[in-house]
Design a protein around this motif. Structure first.
Motif, PDB file in Angstrom:
ATOM      1  N   TRP A 146       0.881  -1.172   0.000  1.00 52.95           N
ATOM      2  CA  TRP A 146       0.000   0.000   0.000  1.00 52.95           C
ATOM      3  C   TRP A 146       0.915   1.218   0.000  1.00 52.95           C
ATOM      4  N   LYS A 147       0.764   2.088  -1.002  1.00 50.11           N
ATOM      5  CA  LYS A 147       1.679   3.226  -1.137  1.00 50.11           C
ATOM      6  C   LYS A 147       0.867   4.490  -1.376  1.00 50.11           C
ATOM      7  N   GLU A 148       0.989   5.441  -0.468  1.00 51.76           N
ATOM      8  CA  GLU A 148       0.272   6.715  -0.580  1.00 51.76           C
ATOM      9  C   GLU A 148       1.218   7.797  -1.085  1.00 51.76           C
ATOM     10  N   ARG A 149       0.692   8.635  -1.980  1.00 54.01           N
ATOM     11  CA  ARG A 149       1.455   9.762  -2.509  1.00 54.01           C
ATOM     12  C   ARG A 149       0.520  10.953  -2.737  1.00 54.01           C
ATOM     13  N   GLY A 150       1.114  12.160  -2.702  1.00 58.38           N
ATOM     14  CA  GLY A 150       0.361  13.367  -3.036  1.00 58.38           C
ATOM     15  C   GLY A 150      -0.448  13.960  -1.901  1.00 58.38           C
ATOM     16  N   GLY A 151      -0.253  13.460  -0.694  1.00 57.37           N
ATOM     17  CA  GLY A 151      -0.986  13.989   0.451  1.00 57.37           C
ATOM     18  C   GLY A 151      -0.104  14.856   1.318  1.00 57.37           C
ATOM     19  N   PRO A 152      -0.536  15.100   2.535  1.00 61.79           N
ATOM     20  CA  PRO A 152       0.280  15.908   3.444  1.00 61.79           C
ATOM     21  C   PRO A 152       1.550  15.168   3.871  1.00 61.79           C
ATOM     22  N   ALA A 153       2.513  15.921   4.364  1.00 66.96           N
ATOM     23  CA  ALA A 153       3.745  15.305   4.869  1.00 66.96           C
ATOM     24  C   ALA A 153       3.402  14.347   6.000  1.00 66.96           C
ATOM     25  N   VAL A 154       4.098  13.217   6.045  1.00 66.75           N
ATOM     26  CA  VAL A 154       3.775  12.167   7.009  1.00 66.75           C
ATOM     27  C   VAL A 154       4.788  12.144   8.143  1.00 66.75           C
ATOM     28  N   ASP A 155       4.264  12.037   9.339  1.00 63.19           N
ATOM     29  CA  ASP A 155       5.092  11.837  10.529  1.00 63.19           C
ATOM     30  C   ASP A 155       4.591  10.586  11.234  1.00 63.19           C
ATOM     31  N   LYS A 156       5.500   9.869  11.859  1.00 63.85           N
ATOM     32  CA  LYS A 156       5.093   8.710  12.647  1.00 63.85           C
ATOM     33  C   LYS A 156       4.264   9.197  13.829  1.00 63.85           C
ATOM     34  N   PRO A 157       3.078   8.595  14.045  1.00 65.01           N
ATOM     35  CA  PRO A 157       2.247   9.059  15.157  1.00 65.01           C
ATOM     36  C   PRO A 157       2.905   8.825  16.512  1.00 65.01           C
ATOM     37  N   ASP A 158       2.565   9.706  17.464  1.00 68.74           N
ATOM     38  CA  ASP A 158       3.120   9.594  18.825  1.00 68.74           C
ATOM     39  C   ASP A 158       2.590   8.363  19.542  1.00 68.74           C
ATOM     40  N   ARG A 159       1.350   8.003  19.252  1.00 67.42           N
ATOM     41  CA  ARG A 159       0.752   6.836  19.899  1.00 67.42           C
ATOM     42  C   ARG A 159       0.009   6.012  18.867  1.00 67.42           C
ATOM     43  N   ALA A 160      -0.095   4.730  19.129  1.00 72.00           N
ATOM     44  CA  ALA A 160      -0.808   3.828  18.221  1.00 72.00           C
ATOM     45  C   ALA A 160      -2.247   3.692  18.688  1.00 72.00           C
ATOM     46  N   GLU A 186       6.858  11.594   2.033  1.00 73.85           N
ATOM     47  CA  GLU A 186       5.952  11.791   0.896  1.00 73.85           C
ATOM     48  C   GLU A 186       4.701  10.922   0.955  1.00 73.85           C
ATOM     49  N   GLY A 187       4.626  10.030   1.933  1.00 73.18           N
ATOM     50  CA  GLY A 187       3.418   9.218   2.068  1.00 73.18           C
ATOM     51  C   GLY A 187       3.668   7.903   2.775  1.00 73.18           C
ATOM     52  N   LEU A 188       2.627   7.401   3.407  1.00 75.46           N
ATOM     53  CA  LEU A 188       2.709   6.127   4.124  1.00 75.46           C
ATOM     54  C   LEU A 188       2.965   4.980   3.153  1.00 75.46           C
ATOM     55  N   GLU A 189       3.852   4.087   3.538  1.00 72.67           N
ATOM     56  CA  GLU A 189       4.058   2.841   2.804  1.00 72.67           C
ATOM     57  C   GLU A 189       3.868   1.692   3.776  1.00 72.67           C
TER      58      GLU A 189
END
Length: 197
Positions: A146-160, A186-189
């Protein structure tokens, strides 16, 4: 022929009972949350998750209720979103019901997250879901990406949260597979590798 007819009647009855059970569960949860003054958005999230699970179960009821194809799972979960920015490609393969249900729920969570916070929250965003099947001594191995592109900048969430649990730990437990999540800027993979049993 008579045995086949009996089996179809039983499957139809099972389908009916499962749908009724999910309707009752949804009503109980909805009423309980409403009485507790739980936020409307949270109530909708829970209701939508229950509906996705019910739809996944319904998909397995039929001539082959012990298996579901990856194509059918993807179309059921992703195509129903009505968003043509999700491109699906892969060689079809049948999954046992336990693996199929877990994958359905994971894809639902990935798609929901992409719509709310990920690439599909922007008009120019998109998702590529690809998979391939390899054959080895132990059987067939499925690798989904699953590869996301073209969205907002991605950061690893602080909590799951619950969604993270579904797309990683729960999926690994149910499929005995391995999940890798990369929070690329550039997107979640996300990828899942599992032996089809």
């Amino acid at each position: 022929v008579n045995l086949m007819a009996q089996q179809e009647v039983l499957i139809s009855e099972l389908d009916h009972r499962v749908k009724n059970a999910f309707s009752v569960v949804k009503a109980i949860v909805s009423q309980s949350l409403r009485k507790e003054n739980i936020d409307q958005e949270l109530r909708e999230t829970i209701d939508n998750r229950l509906q996705a699970y019910a739809n996944s179960h319904a998909q397995l009821v039929g001539a082959r209720f012990d298996k579901a194809s990856v194509n059918a799972i993807c179309e059921n979960i992703l195509t129903n979103l009505g968003d043509d920015r999700i491109v699906i490609t892969g060689t079809d393969i049948q999954l046992p019901s336990r693996q199929a249900l877990a994958l359905s729920m994971a894809l639902y969570e990935l798609a929901t997250n992409a719509l709310k916070h990920g690439s599909l929250s922007h008009l120019e965003g998109n998702v590529a879901l690809t998979w391939n099947v390899s054959h080895g001594d132990n059987g067939q191995t499925l690798l989904l990406n699953w590869k996301e592109r073209g969205g907002p900048a991605v950061d690893k969430p602080d909590r799951a949260g619950f969604g993270s649990f579904v797309i990683q730990q729960a999926l690994e437990m149910e499929t005995e597979g391995q999940v890798v999540m990369d929070y690329e800027p550039e997107g979640l993979e996300w990828s899942l590798k599992m032996l089809v049993k």
